[in-house]
Design a protein around this motif. Structure first.
Motif, PDB file in Angstrom:
ATOM      1  N   GLY A 266      48.857  20.397  33.396  1.00  0.00           N
ATOM      2  CA  GLY A 266      48.409  19.517  32.324  1.00  0.00           C
ATOM      3  C   GLY A 266      47.817  20.255  31.157  1.00  0.00           C
ATOM      4  N   VAL A 267      48.650  21.049  30.462  1.00  0.00           N
ATOM      5  CA  VAL A 267      48.197  21.832  29.307  1.00  0.00           C
ATOM      6  C   VAL A 267      49.219  21.712  28.184  1.00  0.00           C
ATOM      7  CG1 VAL A 267      46.936  23.475  30.759  1.00  0.00           C
ATOM      8  CG2 VAL A 267      49.306  23.965  30.143  1.00  0.00           C
ATOM      9  N   SER A 268      48.829  22.196  27.006  1.00  0.00           N
ATOM     10  CA  SER A 268      49.721  22.129  25.851  1.00  0.00           C
ATOM     11  C   SER A 268      50.904  23.087  25.981  1.00  0.00           C
ATOM     12  CB  SER A 268      48.931  22.447  24.576  1.00  0.00           C
ATOM     13  OG  SER A 268      49.787  22.541  23.461  1.00  0.00           O
ATOM     14  N   ALA A 269      50.636  24.294  26.516  1.00  0.00           N
ATOM     15  CA  ALA A 269      51.680  25.328  26.602  1.00  0.00           C
ATOM     16  C   ALA A 269      51.697  25.912  28.009  1.00  0.00           C
ATOM     17  CB  ALA A 269      51.416  26.428  25.570  1.00  0.00           C
ATOM     18  N   PRO A 270      52.443  25.307  28.945  1.00  0.00           N
ATOM     19  CA  PRO A 270      52.449  25.757  30.341  1.00  0.00           C
ATOM     20  C   PRO A 270      52.931  27.199  30.501  1.00  0.00           C
ATOM     21  CG  PRO A 270      53.505  23.604  30.098  1.00  0.00           C
ATOM     22  CD  PRO A 270      53.319  24.142  28.724  1.00  0.00           C
ATOM     23  N   GLN A 271      52.337  27.902  31.466  1.00  0.00           N
ATOM     24  CA  GLN A 271      52.661  29.302  31.717  1.00  0.00           C
ATOM     25  C   GLN A 271      53.123  29.486  33.164  1.00  0.00           C
ATOM     26  OE1 GLN A 271      52.612  31.605  29.303  1.00  0.00           O
ATOM     27  NE2 GLN A 271      51.893  30.026  27.860  1.00  0.00           N
ATOM     28  N   PRO A 272      54.415  29.624  33.407  1.00  0.00           N
ATOM     29  CA  PRO A 272      54.896  29.760  34.786  1.00  0.00           C
ATOM     30  C   PRO A 272      54.382  31.002  35.491  1.00  0.00           C
ATOM     31  CG  PRO A 272      56.665  30.134  33.204  1.00  0.00           C
ATOM     32  CD  PRO A 272      55.515  29.598  32.430  1.00  0.00           C
ATOM     33  N   PHE A 273      54.095  32.065  34.730  1.00  0.00           N
ATOM     34  CA  PHE A 273      53.588  33.295  35.335  1.00  0.00           C
ATOM     35  C   PHE A 273      52.122  33.516  34.966  1.00  0.00           C
ATOM     36  CE2 PHE A 273      58.136  33.927  35.474  1.00  0.00           C
ATOM     37  CZ  PHE A 273      58.325  34.491  36.727  1.00  0.00           C
ATOM     38  N   GLY A 274      51.386  32.419  34.856  1.00  0.00           N
ATOM     39  CA  GLY A 274      49.983  32.504  34.486  1.00  0.00           C
ATOM     40  C   GLY A 274      49.090  32.996  35.611  1.00  0.00           C
ATOM     41  N   MET A 275      47.816  33.046  35.303  1.00  0.00           N
ATOM     42  CA  MET A 275      46.778  33.547  36.206  1.00  0.00           C
ATOM     43  C   MET A 275      46.608  32.621  37.415  1.00  0.00           C
ATOM     44  SD  MET A 275      42.801  34.243  35.094  1.00  0.00           S
ATOM     45  CE  MET A 275      43.262  35.368  33.771  1.00  0.00           C
ATOM     46  N   PHE A 276      46.253  33.213  38.547  1.00  0.00           N
ATOM     47  CA  PHE A 276      45.924  32.421  39.725  1.00  0.00           C
ATOM     48  C   PHE A 276      44.460  31.975  39.656  1.00  0.00           C
ATOM     49  CE2 PHE A 276      49.340  35.219  41.658  1.00  0.00           C
ATOM     50  CZ  PHE A 276      50.313  34.230  41.585  1.00  0.00           C
ATOM     51  N   PRO A 277      44.131  30.819  40.223  1.00  0.00           N
ATOM     52  CA  PRO A 277      42.753  30.311  40.122  1.00  0.00           C
ATOM     53  C   PRO A 277      41.699  31.274  40.661  1.00  0.00           C
ATOM     54  CG  PRO A 277      44.215  28.589  40.920  1.00  0.00           C
ATOM     55  CD  PRO A 277      45.021  29.857  40.891  1.00  0.00           C
ATOM     56  N   GLU A 278      41.998  31.969  41.757  1.00  0.00           N
ATOM     57  CA  GLU A 278      41.012  32.874  42.341  1.00  0.00           C
ATOM     58  C   GLU A 278      40.633  33.982  41.356  1.00  0.00           C
ATOM     59  OE1 GLU A 278      43.810  31.929  43.719  1.00  0.00           O
ATOM     60  OE2 GLU A 278      43.326  30.972  45.630  1.00  0.00           O
ATOM     61  N   THR A 279      41.621  34.443  40.580  1.00  0.00           N
ATOM     62  CA  THR A 279      41.350  35.483  39.587  1.00  0.00           C
ATOM     63  C   THR A 279      40.439  34.943  38.489  1.00  0.00           C
ATOM     64  OG1 THR A 279      43.491  36.523  40.009  1.00  0.00           O
ATOM     65  CG2 THR A 279      42.404  37.065  37.933  1.00  0.00           C
ATOM     66  N   GLY A 280      40.773  33.766  37.964  1.00  0.00           N
ATOM     67  CA  GLY A 280      39.942  33.167  36.933  1.00  0.00           C
ATOM     68  C   GLY A 280      38.533  32.916  37.416  1.00  0.00           C
ATOM     69  N   LEU A 281      38.409  32.455  38.647  1.00  0.00           N
ATOM     70  CA  LEU A 281      37.098  32.178  39.225  1.00  0.00           C
ATOM     71  C   LEU A 281      36.264  33.446  39.302  1.00  0.00           C
ATOM     72  CD1 LEU A 281      35.504  29.836  40.661  1.00  0.00           C
ATOM     73  CD2 LEU A 281      36.326  30.834  42.788  1.00  0.00           C
ATOM     74  N   ARG A 282      36.855  34.519  39.768  1.00  0.00           N
ATOM     75  CA  ARG A 282      36.119  35.783  39.886  1.00  0.00           C
ATOM     76  C   ARG A 282      35.713  36.322  38.517  1.00  0.00           C
ATOM     77  NH1 ARG A 282      39.213  40.019  43.454  1.00  0.00           N
ATOM     78  NH2 ARG A 282      37.252  41.135  43.104  1.00  0.00           N
ATOM     79  N   LEU A 283      36.581  36.163  37.528  1.00  0.00           N
ATOM     80  CA  LEU A 283      36.240  36.616  36.173  1.00  0.00           C
ATOM     81  C   LEU A 283      35.069  35.819  35.609  1.00  0.00           C
ATOM     82  CD1 LEU A 283      39.842  37.005  34.704  1.00  0.00           C
ATOM     83  CD2 LEU A 283      38.254  38.871  35.245  1.00  0.00           C
ATOM     84  N   ILE A 284      35.123  34.506  35.762  1.00  0.00           N
ATOM     85  CA  ILE A 284      34.065  33.641  35.233  1.00  0.00           C
ATOM     86  C   ILE A 284      32.731  33.962  35.899  1.00  0.00           C
ATOM     87  CG2 ILE A 284      33.249  31.244  35.232  1.00  0.00           C
ATOM     88  CD1 ILE A 284      36.223  30.438  34.756  1.00  0.00           C
ATOM     89  N   LYS A 285      32.742  34.132  37.216  1.00  0.00           N
ATOM     90  CA  LYS A 285      31.498  34.441  37.924  1.00  0.00           C
ATOM     91  C   LYS A 285      30.974  35.824  37.537  1.00  0.00           C
ATOM     92  CE  LYS A 285      31.091  33.122  42.233  1.00  0.00           C
ATOM     93  NZ  LYS A 285      31.364  32.845  43.677  1.00  0.00           N
ATOM     94  N   HIS A 286      31.873  36.755  37.272  1.00  0.00           N
ATOM     95  CA  HIS A 286      31.428  38.084  36.856  1.00  0.00           C
ATOM     96  C   HIS A 286      30.749  38.018  35.499  1.00  0.00           C
ATOM     97  CE1 HIS A 286      31.417  42.496  36.944  1.00  0.00           C
ATOM     98  NE2 HIS A 286      31.593  42.394  35.629  1.00  0.00           N
ATOM     99  N   VAL A 287      31.333  37.281  34.560  1.00  0.00           N
ATOM    100  CA  VAL A 287      30.709  37.130  33.240  1.00  0.00           C
ATOM    101  C   VAL A 287      29.339  36.470  33.386  1.00  0.00           C
ATOM    102  CG1 VAL A 287      30.885  35.961  31.001  1.00  0.00           C
ATOM    103  CG2 VAL A 287      32.895  37.059  31.988  1.00  0.00           C
ATOM    104  N   ALA A 288      29.247  35.439  34.224  1.00  0.00           N
ATOM    105  CA  ALA A 288      27.980  34.733  34.410  1.00  0.00           C
ATOM    106  C   ALA A 288      26.909  35.635  35.023  1.00  0.00           C
ATOM    107  CB  ALA A 288      28.194  33.503  35.287  1.00  0.00           C
ATOM    108  N   ARG A 289      27.308  36.513  35.923  1.00  0.00           N
ATOM    109  CA  ARG A 289      26.343  37.356  36.618  1.00  0.00           C
ATOM    110  C   ARG A 289      25.951  38.603  35.829  1.00  0.00           C
ATOM    111  NH1 ARG A 289      29.315  36.578  42.048  1.00  0.00           N
ATOM    112  NH2 ARG A 289      27.963  35.143  43.197  1.00  0.00           N
ATOM    113  N   ASN A 290      26.862  39.123  35.035  1.00  0.00           N
ATOM    114  CA  ASN A 290      26.681  40.466  34.494  1.00  0.00           C
ATOM    115  C   ASN A 290      26.542  40.531  32.982  1.00  0.00           C
ATOM    116  OD1 ASN A 290      27.155  42.358  36.999  1.00  0.00           O
ATOM    117  ND2 ASN A 290      28.717  40.759  37.120  1.00  0.00           N
ATOM    118  N   THR A 291      26.530  39.384  32.318  1.00  0.00           N
ATOM    119  CA  THR A 291      26.262  39.355  30.881  1.00  0.00           C
ATOM    120  C   THR A 291      25.225  38.269  30.621  1.00  0.00           C
ATOM    121  OG1 THR A 291      27.885  37.667  30.202  1.00  0.00           O
ATOM    122  CG2 THR A 291      28.704  39.922  30.489  1.00  0.00           C
ATOM    123  N   HIS A 292      24.689  38.265  29.431  1.00  0.00           N
ATOM    124  CA  HIS A 292      23.743  37.210  29.045  1.00  0.00           C
ATOM    125  C   HIS A 292      24.548  36.064  28.433  1.00  0.00           C
ATOM    126  CE1 HIS A 292      19.912  35.982  26.595  1.00  0.00           C
ATOM    127  NE2 HIS A 292      20.366  35.031  27.367  1.00  0.00           N
TER     128      HIS A 292
END
Length: 335
Positions: A266-292
């Motif tokens: 459900g997006v404007s420009a679908p990406q068949p070879f896009g990121m997996f959710p686990e990767t996005g989740l780990r990136l988001i949590k890393h930003v939250a933990r390690n930056t202000h």
């Protein structure tokens, strides 16, 4: 204030409904049982508790101008419905607020200015803004609010971390869209003698022209290709985030088209070879933990294309993980 009268709608309490396991045990509560409601037309009091405030940006205009598939205008309420039933891991030292929606009827520029004012109000009240798109044009209005707040305080501007398949650095001399926001920010900061600090994670070569890569390099933007994160340890990207942020303030923006269309249809420009959710989740949590981290938005959830509300559910779980990480960064929940 006049703009707030016709381009702003306070929160709809009826959206925040869901299962009730217990009326008296806080450990059994869900987010809809904790939600409080704000009207941005009225003065806000400074919050003493950790306070997260949701604000929607109901806009399709930037996507239309970018010749994408419209539908994200209904995204904020679709995400809210998924957030409502999430279990609470917060104690009484956390507030959850909903401040309603900024509307975009046709005049995107006006709505972005109003969004900036709303973000500024939330930051003044010492709340953490959680913005729900709408098209990714939400990012320019969001940044304008951050820019005003931190400039008035004489503090460094937050660096931008973007999870996205696209640079969104297109030229904007013929008009703005959901593909121009970071180019607008770069030009505004250059005009003001301010740095443009921009890191994009999840770039797809098939979704960006050579000219856009050239533009990114010219502006000193940093990026990591989606395929690089798939083929190399994610710790390499964590190191890049840490070096980019250097412990300073960050603003995190997520365009849901960064994810695989198998997960996020459900997006404007679908990406068949896009990121997996686990990767996005780990990136988001890393930003939250390690930056202000000072603010967050998620964009381009389009319910009309969202089979079984998969994309809205994904957005809600990412927000769940983000807020819980900000609340207790040293605690590793299930996600």
């Amino acid at each position: 204030m006049t703009d707030f009268e016709h381009l702003y709608k306070p929160a709809q309490k009826e959206i925040w409904t869901g299962r009730v396991d217990d009326l008296h045990d806080p450990d059994a509560y869900r987010w809809h049982q904790l939600m409080q409601f704000l009207d941005l037309r009225k003065p806000l009091q400074k919050e003493r508790k950790l306070s997260f405030c949701f604000l929607g940006f109901k806009s399709d205009e930037g996507v239309k101008r970018n010749l994408g598939r419209p539908g994200a205008k209904q995204g904020p309420d679709s995400i809210r419905k998924q957030l409502a039933n999430l279990p609470s891991y917060f104690n009484s030292d956390v507030n959850l607020f909903d401040a309603g929606n900024i509307l975009c009827e046709n005049n995107l520029e006006q709505s972005q200015e109003l969004l900036a004012e709303a973000v500024y109000k939330l930051l003044q009240a010492e709340m953490f803004p959680v913005l729900l798109g709408g098209g990714h044009e939400i990012a320019f209005g969001h940044y304008l609010g951050l820019h005003r707040f931190f400039k008035e305080r004489g503090e460094p501007l937050p660096a931008i971390v973007n999870l996205d398949a696209h640079f969104d650095l297109r030229p904007w001399h013929n008009g703005i869209s959901s593909g121009t926001m970071f180019s607008q920010i770069a030009d505004m900061n250059r005009k003001n003698g301010e740095p443009f600090r921009y890191l994009v994670l999840g770039i797809q070569q098939s979704a960006n022209t050579k000219s856009l890569f050239n533009r990114a390099n010219h502006l000193g933007a940093q990026y990591v290709l989606c395929k690089a994160m798939r083929n190399k340890p994610l710790e390499d990207t964590f190191h890049k985030i840490d070096a980019f942020a250097k412990g300073g303030k960050t603003y995190l923006t997520v365009c849901t088209d960064v994810f695989s269309s198998a997960i996020a249809p459900g997006v404007s420009a679908p990406q068949p070879f896009g990121m997996f959710p686990e990767t996005g989740l780990r990136l988001i949590k890393h930003v939250a933990r390690n930056t202000h981290l000072v603010s967050f938005d998620i964009a381009e959830v389009a319910p009309r294309f969202d089979d079984d509300e998969q994309t809205a559910k994904l957005a809600s779980v990412l927000i769940f993980a983000l807020l819980n990480t900000l609340y207790k960064p040293d605690v590793n929940l299930i996600l």
